[in-house]
Motif scaffolding. Sequence first.
Motif: not given
Length: 76
Positions: A44-70
Amino acid sequence: GDLTVACIDEIQDIASSVWPKPDSRRKSRHVGLGRLLEHLAGFPAGTWQERWKRRASTTGAGPSVTSLPVTAIATC
């Protein structure tokens, strides 16, 4: 233009038009970008940049893009 709140399709279309050659790589880049944006759209965020920052702050490194489901790409 300003893409901070653009839909996924718009971002993919613009990115595809400026990606370097070879053209044979464009499809895989298009799919990869779609996966990344779909993942970010889940934050949840208003812009893509905010989503990117929120992802980093809530998930740490998070999944790699290659592991994301299609998944289906949202349309404009």
